[in-house]
Design an enzyme around this catalytic site. Structure first.
Site, mmCIF file in Angstrom:
data_model
loop_
_atom_site.group_PDB
_atom_site.id
_atom_site.type_symbol
_atom_site.label_atom_id
_atom_site.label_comp_id
_atom_site.label_asym_id
_atom_site.label_seq_id
_atom_site.Cartn_x
_atom_site.Cartn_y
_atom_site.Cartn_z
ATOM 1 N N LYS A 63 0.853 -1.193 0.000
ATOM 2 C CA LYS A 63 0.000 0.000 0.000
ATOM 3 C C LYS A 63 0.888 1.242 0.000
ATOM 4 O O LYS A 63 1.930 1.260 0.671
ATOM 5 C CB LYS A 63 -0.904 -0.027 1.241
ATOM 6 C CG LYS A 63 -1.935 1.095 1.290
ATOM 7 C CD LYS A 63 -2.891 0.906 2.471
ATOM 8 C CE LYS A 63 -3.938 2.006 2.580
ATOM 9 N NZ LYS A 63 -4.874 1.793 3.692
ATOM 10 N N SER A 138 -9.830 1.741 2.782
ATOM 11 C CA SER A 138 -8.977 2.547 1.946
ATOM 12 C C SER A 138 -7.921 1.750 1.179
ATOM 13 O O SER A 138 -7.353 2.259 0.221
ATOM 14 C CB SER A 138 -8.263 3.604 2.789
ATOM 15 O OG SER A 138 -7.394 2.999 3.740
ATOM 16 N N SER A 162 -9.964 -0.618 6.958
ATOM 17 C CA SER A 162 -9.410 -0.461 5.609
ATOM 18 C C SER A 162 -8.728 -1.676 5.003
ATOM 19 O O SER A 162 -8.420 -1.666 3.817
ATOM 20 C CB SER A 162 -8.444 0.714 5.582
ATOM 21 O OG SER A 162 -9.186 1.897 5.453
HETATM 22 N N1 GLN Z 1 -13.165 4.170 6.365
HETATM 23 C C1 GLN Z 1 -12.526 4.477 7.598
HETATM 24 C C2 GLN Z 1 -12.053 5.908 7.586
HETATM 25 O O1 GLN Z 1 -12.189 6.540 6.579
HETATM 26 C C3 GLN Z 1 -11.389 3.539 7.857
HETATM 27 C C4 GLN Z 1 -10.164 3.895 7.115
HETATM 28 C C5 GLN Z 1 -9.001 3.038 7.472
HETATM 29 O O2 GLN Z 1 -9.153 1.986 8.091
HETATM 30 N N2 GLN Z 1 -7.830 3.532 7.116
HETATM 31 O O3 GLN Z 1 -11.567 6.402 8.565
#
Ligand code: GLN
Length: 475
Positions: A63, A138, A162
């Site tokens: 990532k 994400s 995410s």
């Molecule tokens: N969707 C969640 C957020 O936007 C989780 C994101 C993540 O786990 N990095 O905070």
């Protein structure tokens, strides 16, 4: 036809029926064919980064918020579009030491804020199962490239779901390990009390194998636990008879799509058939977890992202008449809408006069949640729920309404708030052929147990052998 899993490749490497060069070549061809459609990578390296060869010389994608020394680390943001990592993340260093070649960096929601990867400033990643749908976020790039068979394994990061959400949307296994299990040295911080790095793979066995390669104490990260990492594959294959699976009622009353609910109920039946005991548990604070999460995560983000001021990192505005204007213009130009929204929300929640009502309240909710999970784990060995209330959705379906987007995280944030490990694995498909995810949550440090319980189901149902049509395309 689907290609071998990472574990199968590794066995072939061990008996020399495949060579690292052949495997690399195979995936380079896969990438050449599929990447023009999937758009999962922010960068594919011309020559993979590799320090030696071993039975783990199987291509992996990182990532793009994990530092690989000398390479761009964009975090899906204009702010860091031209930022080259000056040092190696511990996970990258461990992978290279184990002989794993890193073939590229993957697309993500800007600074890992989002649930669909639509918040990337760089490109739109498609879901290999249905290319007009989002891959989840994400870590959407890391999920899409594995689901499309461009690589057999990848790393993501999980602050509120995410890893698990894109794993669910793309039909993969994704693990968020216990907080502190994996070093975050070299992971660009979003919300430091929640962030964890973890593996994304097609099978449970591959997931355990990859966690084995990256977990363990790290003197460079003071939040990394001192406990030595066990063999996460140790319980694979052991029967789950008599294990207690706790079903939290409150998680099932969170607006779950009927098809997701159906698949979940069928999974419970399957577990009962495997000899597990299904027990109801109560987690009364779960309905408040999303609100607590979005206060804590944005508060921490507002502090972590203060470093992007145009001085020491990232984008600097070309035009400014004085220092303040340079800060303002650099941040206005470098950050996208969602990141700005979070910085404002977090700054507000931490501001004097509001701190007690919002941030402090959220911390109290977090403490309650931890207590309730600990109590639930007196009645159950593992907790089970859907990973997400819905399946992958079409581009644009939720991006105009931030609250709708936040709601996709309702079932995943608790594991981050409590620090406990949780994984998502495939448990079927909806009527449009989109994957559905099942979430298993464990006690702190109980990842090996989660893998055992996940694999028993995986082997009984074999959802993982179904691949998206486009994954089977070959050069
Ligand atoms: N969707 C969640 C957020 O936007 C989780 C994101 C993540 O786990 N990095 O905070």
């Amino acid at each position: 036809m689907s290609s071998p899993s990472a574990s199968e490749w590794s066995q072939q490497l061990a008996v020399q029926s495949a060579s690292p060069q052949e495997i690399l070549h195979y995936y380079q061809q896969q990438i050449a064919v599929k990447e023009p459609v999937i758009q999962g990578f922010t960068e594919v390296f011309e020559t993979p980064v590799q320090s030696q060869q071993s039975i783990y010389s199987i291509p992996l994608a990182l990532k793009d918020n994990i530092c690989l020394e000398g390479y761009r680390t964009t975090c899906g943001s204009k702010m860091l579009q031209n930022f080259f990592a000056p040092y190696q993340a511990t996970v990258a260093q461990k992978l290279l030491a184990a002989g794993v070649p890193i073939v590229g960096k993957t697309n993500m929601d800007e600074f890992a804020m989002g649930s669909s990867t639509e918040n990337s400033a760089l490109k739109q990643t498609r879901n290999p199962w249905q290319t007009d749908c989002v891959p989840g976020g994400s870590s959407g790039g890391s999920a899409a490239v594995v689901a499309a068979d461009e690589v057999p394994w990848s790393l993501g990061s999980d602050t509120g779901g995410s890893i698990r959400l894109p794993a669910a949307f793309c039909g993969l296994v994704g693990m968020k390990p216990t907080y502190g299990r994996v070093s975050r040295y070299g992971l660009v911080a979003y919300a430091s009390s929640l962030d964890q790095i973890g593996p994304m793979t097609r099978t449970v066995a591959d997931n355990a194998l990859l966690l084995n390669l990256i977990a363990g104490p790290d003197p460079q990260d003071s939040t990394c636990l001192p406990e030595p990492a066990p063999d996460f594959s140790a319980l694979l294959g052991q029967e789950i008879k008599g294990l207690r699976l706790g079903v939290p009622e409150e998680m099932l009353s969170q607006g779950i799509d009927p098809e997701v609910r159906q698949a979940f109920d069928a999974a419970l039946k399957q577990y009962a058939a495997l000899g597990a005991e299904i027990v109801p548990v109560r987690l009364p604070t779960v309905p408040y977890s999303l609100a607590a999460y979005y206060l804590i995560a944005t508060s921490e983000a507002s502090s972590n992202l203060a470093r992007y001021d145009g001085v020491s990192y990232g984008h600097r505005a070309a035009k400014a008449r004085n220092l303040t204007e340079m800060y303002v213009n650099s941040r206005s130009e470098g950050f996208g809408m969602e990141v700005k929204r979070r910085i404002m929300l977090g700054t507000f929640a931490l501001s004097s006069g509001y701190y007690d009502a919002y941030y402090l309240k959220a911390l109290k909710v977090r403490t309650l949640l931890i207590q309730e999970f600990q109590q639930a784990f007196e009645q159950a060995d593992v907790l089970i729920s859907p990973t997400s209330p819905c399946c992958a959705f079409p581009f644009g379906a939720r991006s105009e309404d931030p609250l709708q987007m936040y709601l996709t995280d309702i079932l995943t944030v608790s594991a981050n708030l409590t620090g406990m490990p949780a994984l998502s694995l495939p448990c079927g498909f909806n009527s449009q052929g989109l994957p559905i995810g099942l979430q298993l949550m464990g006690k702190a440090l109980d990842e090996a147990r989660l893998y055992q319980v996940a694999e028993a189901y995986e082997q009984a149902c074999r959802w993982h052998v179904q691949r998206p049509e486009m994954a089977g395309q070959t050069a």
